[in-house]
Design a protein around this motif. Sequence first.
Motif, PDB file in Angstrom:
ATOM      1  N   MET A  39      63.234  59.170 -11.791  1.00 37.61           N
ATOM      2  CA  MET A  39      62.433  58.160 -11.082  1.00 37.61           C
ATOM      3  C   MET A  39      61.466  58.824 -10.113  1.00 37.61           C
ATOM      4  SD  MET A  39      62.028  54.984 -11.283  1.00 37.61           S
ATOM      5  CE  MET A  39      60.605  54.227 -10.533  1.00 37.61           C
ATOM      6  N   ARG A  40      61.989  59.824  -9.406  1.00 32.62           N
ATOM      7  CA  ARG A  40      61.143  60.559  -8.477  1.00 32.62           C
ATOM      8  C   ARG A  40      59.940  61.151  -9.207  1.00 32.62           C
ATOM      9  NH1 ARG A  40      59.837  59.652  -3.851  1.00 32.62           N
ATOM     10  NH2 ARG A  40      57.978  60.901  -3.844  1.00 32.62           N
ATOM     11  N   GLY A  41      60.180  61.642 -10.403  1.00 35.96           N
ATOM     12  CA  GLY A  41      59.116  62.244 -11.199  1.00 35.96           C
ATOM     13  C   GLY A  41      57.981  61.273 -11.456  1.00 35.96           C
ATOM     14  N   LEU A  42      58.338  60.038 -11.777  1.00 38.43           N
ATOM     15  CA  LEU A  42      57.307  59.036 -12.046  1.00 38.43           C
ATOM     16  C   LEU A  42      56.468  58.768 -10.792  1.00 38.43           C
ATOM     17  CD1 LEU A  42      56.080  56.928 -14.018  1.00 38.43           C
ATOM     18  CD2 LEU A  42      57.690  55.281 -13.054  1.00 38.43           C
ATOM     19  N   GLU A  43      57.164  58.639  -9.649  1.00 36.57           N
ATOM     20  CA  GLU A  43      56.451  58.396  -8.387  1.00 36.57           C
ATOM     21  C   GLU A  43      55.433  59.508  -8.131  1.00 36.57           C
ATOM     22  OE1 GLU A  43      55.867  56.358  -5.327  1.00 36.57           O
ATOM     23  OE2 GLU A  43      56.360  55.056  -6.991  1.00 36.57           O
ATOM     24  N   ASP A  44      55.827  60.739  -8.476  1.00 33.00           N
ATOM     25  CA  ASP A  44      54.919  61.857  -8.246  1.00 33.00           C
ATOM     26  C   ASP A  44      53.696  61.779  -9.133  1.00 33.00           C
ATOM     27  OD1 ASP A  44      56.427  62.900  -6.288  1.00 33.00           O
ATOM     28  OD2 ASP A  44      57.441  64.406  -7.523  1.00 33.00           O
ATOM     29  N   TRP A  45      53.893  61.300 -10.340  1.00 28.62           N
ATOM     30  CA  TRP A  45      52.792  61.271 -11.290  1.00 28.62           C
ATOM     31  C   TRP A  45      51.973  59.990 -11.210  1.00 28.62           C
ATOM     32  CZ3 TRP A  45      50.434  64.924 -13.970  1.00 28.62           C
ATOM     33  CH2 TRP A  45      51.069  66.180 -14.058  1.00 28.62           C
ATOM     34  N   LEU A  46      52.532  58.974 -10.538  1.00 27.83           N
ATOM     35  CA  LEU A  46      51.888  57.665 -10.510  1.00 27.83           C
ATOM     36  C   LEU A  46      50.419  57.698 -10.059  1.00 27.83           C
ATOM     37  CD1 LEU A  46      52.622  54.870 -11.373  1.00 27.83           C
ATOM     38  CD2 LEU A  46      53.451  54.382  -9.081  1.00 27.83           C
ATOM     39  N   PRO A  47      50.128  58.384  -8.937  1.00 29.68           N
ATOM     40  CA  PRO A  47      48.725  58.390  -8.506  1.00 29.68           C
ATOM     41  C   PRO A  47      47.778  58.861  -9.598  1.00 29.68           C
ATOM     42  CG  PRO A  47      50.111  59.342  -6.823  1.00 29.68           C
ATOM     43  CD  PRO A  47      50.992  59.102  -8.008  1.00 29.68           C
ATOM     44  N   ARG A  48      48.167  59.936 -10.269  1.00 34.26           N
ATOM     45  CA  ARG A  48      47.279  60.458 -11.307  1.00 34.26           C
ATOM     46  C   ARG A  48      47.217  59.521 -12.500  1.00 34.26           C
ATOM     47  NH1 ARG A  48      48.726  66.901 -10.890  1.00 34.26           N
ATOM     48  NH2 ARG A  48      49.587  66.504  -8.833  1.00 34.26           N
ATOM     49  N   LEU A  49      48.350  58.851 -12.780  1.00 31.42           N
ATOM     50  CA  LEU A  49      48.345  57.885 -13.884  1.00 31.42           C
ATOM     51  C   LEU A  49      47.417  56.706 -13.580  1.00 31.42           C
ATOM     52  CD1 LEU A  49      52.100  57.722 -14.984  1.00 31.42           C
ATOM     53  CD2 LEU A  49      50.141  58.649 -16.260  1.00 31.42           C
ATOM     54  N   VAL A  50      47.357  56.334 -12.302  1.00 31.39           N
ATOM     55  CA  VAL A  50      46.483  55.224 -11.907  1.00 31.39           C
ATOM     56  C   VAL A  50      45.014  55.605 -12.074  1.00 31.39           C
ATOM     57  CG1 VAL A  50      45.691  53.948  -9.876  1.00 31.39           C
ATOM     58  CG2 VAL A  50      48.128  54.103 -10.380  1.00 31.39           C
ATOM     59  N   LEU A  51      44.728  56.833 -11.748  1.00 33.62           N
ATOM     60  CA  LEU A  51      43.343  57.309 -11.847  1.00 33.62           C
ATOM     61  C   LEU A  51      42.929  57.565 -13.298  1.00 33.62           C
ATOM     62  CD1 LEU A  51      41.013  58.189  -9.930  1.00 33.62           C
ATOM     63  CD2 LEU A  51      41.900  60.510 -10.077  1.00 33.62           C
ATOM     64  N   ALA A  52      43.927  57.898 -14.110  1.00 34.59           N
ATOM     65  CA  ALA A  52      43.639  58.371 -15.473  1.00 34.59           C
ATOM     66  C   ALA A  52      42.761  57.433 -16.314  1.00 34.59           C
ATOM     67  CB  ALA A  52      44.940  58.687 -16.200  1.00 34.59           C
ATOM     68  N   PRO A  53      43.063  56.117 -16.359  1.00 36.62           N
ATOM     69  CA  PRO A  53      42.222  55.277 -17.228  1.00 36.62           C
ATOM     70  C   PRO A  53      40.744  55.298 -16.839  1.00 36.62           C
ATOM     71  CG  PRO A  53      44.124  54.039 -16.441  1.00 36.62           C
ATOM     72  CD  PRO A  53      44.139  55.345 -15.722  1.00 36.62           C
ATOM     73  N   SER A  54      40.460  55.210 -15.533  1.00 34.38           N
ATOM     74  CA  SER A  54      39.064  55.243 -15.085  1.00 34.38           C
ATOM     75  C   SER A  54      38.422  56.569 -15.461  1.00 34.38           C
ATOM     76  CB  SER A  54      38.969  55.088 -13.568  1.00 34.38           C
ATOM     77  OG  SER A  54      39.520  53.870 -13.173  1.00 34.38           O
ATOM     78  N   PHE A  55      39.179  57.636 -15.219  1.00 38.02           N
ATOM     79  CA  PHE A  55      38.617  58.955 -15.488  1.00 38.02           C
ATOM     80  C   PHE A  55      38.379  59.141 -16.985  1.00 38.02           C
ATOM     81  CE2 PHE A  55      39.033  63.687 -15.753  1.00 38.02           C
ATOM     82  CZ  PHE A  55      37.832  63.952 -15.104  1.00 38.02           C
ATOM     83  N   ALA A  56      39.343  58.687 -17.776  1.00 34.58           N
ATOM     84  CA  ALA A  56      39.190  58.798 -19.229  1.00 34.58           C
ATOM     85  C   ALA A  56      37.979  57.993 -19.690  1.00 34.58           C
ATOM     86  CB  ALA A  56      40.463  58.322 -19.924  1.00 34.58           C
ATOM     87  N   ALA A  57      37.837  56.769 -19.146  1.00 36.21           N
ATOM     88  CA  ALA A  57      36.706  55.925 -19.538  1.00 36.21           C
ATOM     89  C   ALA A  57      35.392  56.625 -19.219  1.00 36.21           C
ATOM     90  CB  ALA A  57      36.777  54.576 -18.825  1.00 36.21           C
ATOM     91  N   LEU A  58      35.329  57.240 -18.022  1.00 40.76           N
ATOM     92  CA  LEU A  58      34.091  57.925 -17.658  1.00 40.76           C
ATOM     93  C   LEU A  58      33.848  59.143 -18.541  1.00 40.76           C
ATOM     94  CD1 LEU A  58      34.077  57.610 -13.809  1.00 40.76           C
ATOM     95  CD2 LEU A  58      32.332  56.792 -15.362  1.00 40.76           C
ATOM     96  N   LEU A  59      34.923  59.869 -18.851  1.00 44.50           N
ATOM     97  CA  LEU A  59      34.746  61.042 -19.712  1.00 44.50           C
ATOM     98  C   LEU A  59      34.165  60.619 -21.060  1.00 44.50           C
ATOM     99  CD1 LEU A  59      37.779  63.473 -19.285  1.00 44.50           C
ATOM    100  CD2 LEU A  59      35.418  63.738 -18.512  1.00 44.50           C
TER     101      LEU A  59
END
Lengths: 298, 289
Positions: free
Chosen positions: B1-21
Amino acid sequence: MTAQVATVADARSESSPRSLSRALLYTVLILFAIYYLLPLFIMVVNSVKPLSEIQGGNMLSLPAQWTLEPWQKAWNEAQIGVQATGLQPYFLNSILMVVPAVAISTILGALNGYVLTKYRFPGHKIVFGLMLFACFIPFQIVLIPTARILGALGIAGTIYGLILVHVVYGLGFTTLYFRNYYEAFPTELVRAAQVDGASFFKIFYRILLPSSGPIIVVTVIWQFTNVWNDFLFGASFSGPNAMPITVALNNLVNSSTGVKEYNVHFAGALLAALPTLIVYIVAGRFFVRGLMSGAVKG
Amino acid sequence: MRGLEDWLPRLVLAPSFAALLVFVYGFILFTIYLSTTSSTLLPVFDFIGFGAYSRLFAIPNWTVALKNLAIFGSLYIILCSVMGLFLAILIDQKIRAEGLLRPIFLYPMALSFIVTGTAWKWFLDPGIGLEQTMHALGWTSFTFNWIKDSQMAIYTIVIAAVWQSSGFIMAMFLAGLRGIDSEIMKAAQIDGASTVQTYRRIVIPQLRPAFLSAFVVLAHLAIKSFDLIIAMTNGGPGRATEMPSTFMYSYTFTRNQMNIGAASAVIMLMMISSIIVPYLYTELRGEKK
């Protein structure tokens, strides 16, 4: 020279050279105000005149006979597509497009700004730089592939396609706004909440969002004006049933058949301008702030 | 669970970043690639080299578009800056009606270029607008037919564009002026400098950042300008108000020469990048903490 010094140095003196230069100053300012207001005045005045008065008379004169018929015609009779529907359905298209496009891009921008300032990772600056550059590209560079991808997704010529396009190409700006705003937000508060065990989203909802009012207003206004006023994407991707109001207005004004009903054109132009004008009048302060932070980094 | 919390911020950013890429950088590469193919009505993916660019620059319309952009861009930038600065200085003289005047100067920026174009097209139309009004008022020898004159039509675009943007540039300069320490101005005036001298020698030089921002914004708007031309002249009369943006649109969508259209879009991107990239680079570097 001394008289001019007095102008600024002593604001209360009433000597005559001073009041002369003040009078000149106000005259110049009023002339400029007339210059900026005249086009709007002419549009309004000529949108309530019968066509015969426009063809014969001068554009500055008030109507001899007032009529709201041009407005009524522009709204629900003017021939734009195949049928004479007026601008009404296209106005609705613009609303159906602008509301979701603005909502989605603002929410994503807020989350992106939150991550880019409070959860920094190696390379966050490059990510932000890439997003920022995306704000400024000439959209001509993406027109052809965007048309292809909308086709591949099966949303070419629909409002969904326009929503997607406006969300994607608005993300850079919405992220920029929130990122600059959250930059100044005390990171210690976020860290303290983390120590207390608050989750990523909980911190966002409970701590950042409640103080984000001003930047949300600025972002929404910026996105609203941009999406509402867009023409290039609308003209390129909309198809006959999803045309936004800007495209419909241009078709109305530039249609080559029949008598040009200038009064109807003006009423139509004012209808297309009304939503952004209202936003500007109601929230002018935020509108300016939005323009400025879009132009010069906050 | 801790692992997910750590990755969450980047996961939130990922769709926008992927769309822009994909939608920005992927599409830029796609358009660059198209410009090296023989695509006409539809994209084809046969690399044939950079011939489209030499053909592009051999097309008279493209040369006209570049020339028009040079005329329009330079006049637009200069006139907006001069008017913006002048108005900002006037407003800065502690005038009483500032709250009323500023929004009047600025509202055109809220309107779409299609609306503005509709209005200006009409005023400048000799049969119905300004010229006829002057005739109706008794000045029958008055002529103003620039919009129908292929030599002058580009200047009518300048007139409308300056009306639309100069107020915004005023706001930028006004913000700059308000940021200048008024003590310096007072000191200069006590030393006997006139208002004009104070502005010329002390205030305006300090507005350099505002000038730079205004230039970047205006140059970028000039290169992108499309709607206003479509609404006012549709590139005409003839091709007299053709601009790179209208050229790109017509070659891609109506003349079925997609590779030429793509090449012209790449040139537009290069023009904007040469202004924006150095600007963003210094801005982003400047805020290093």
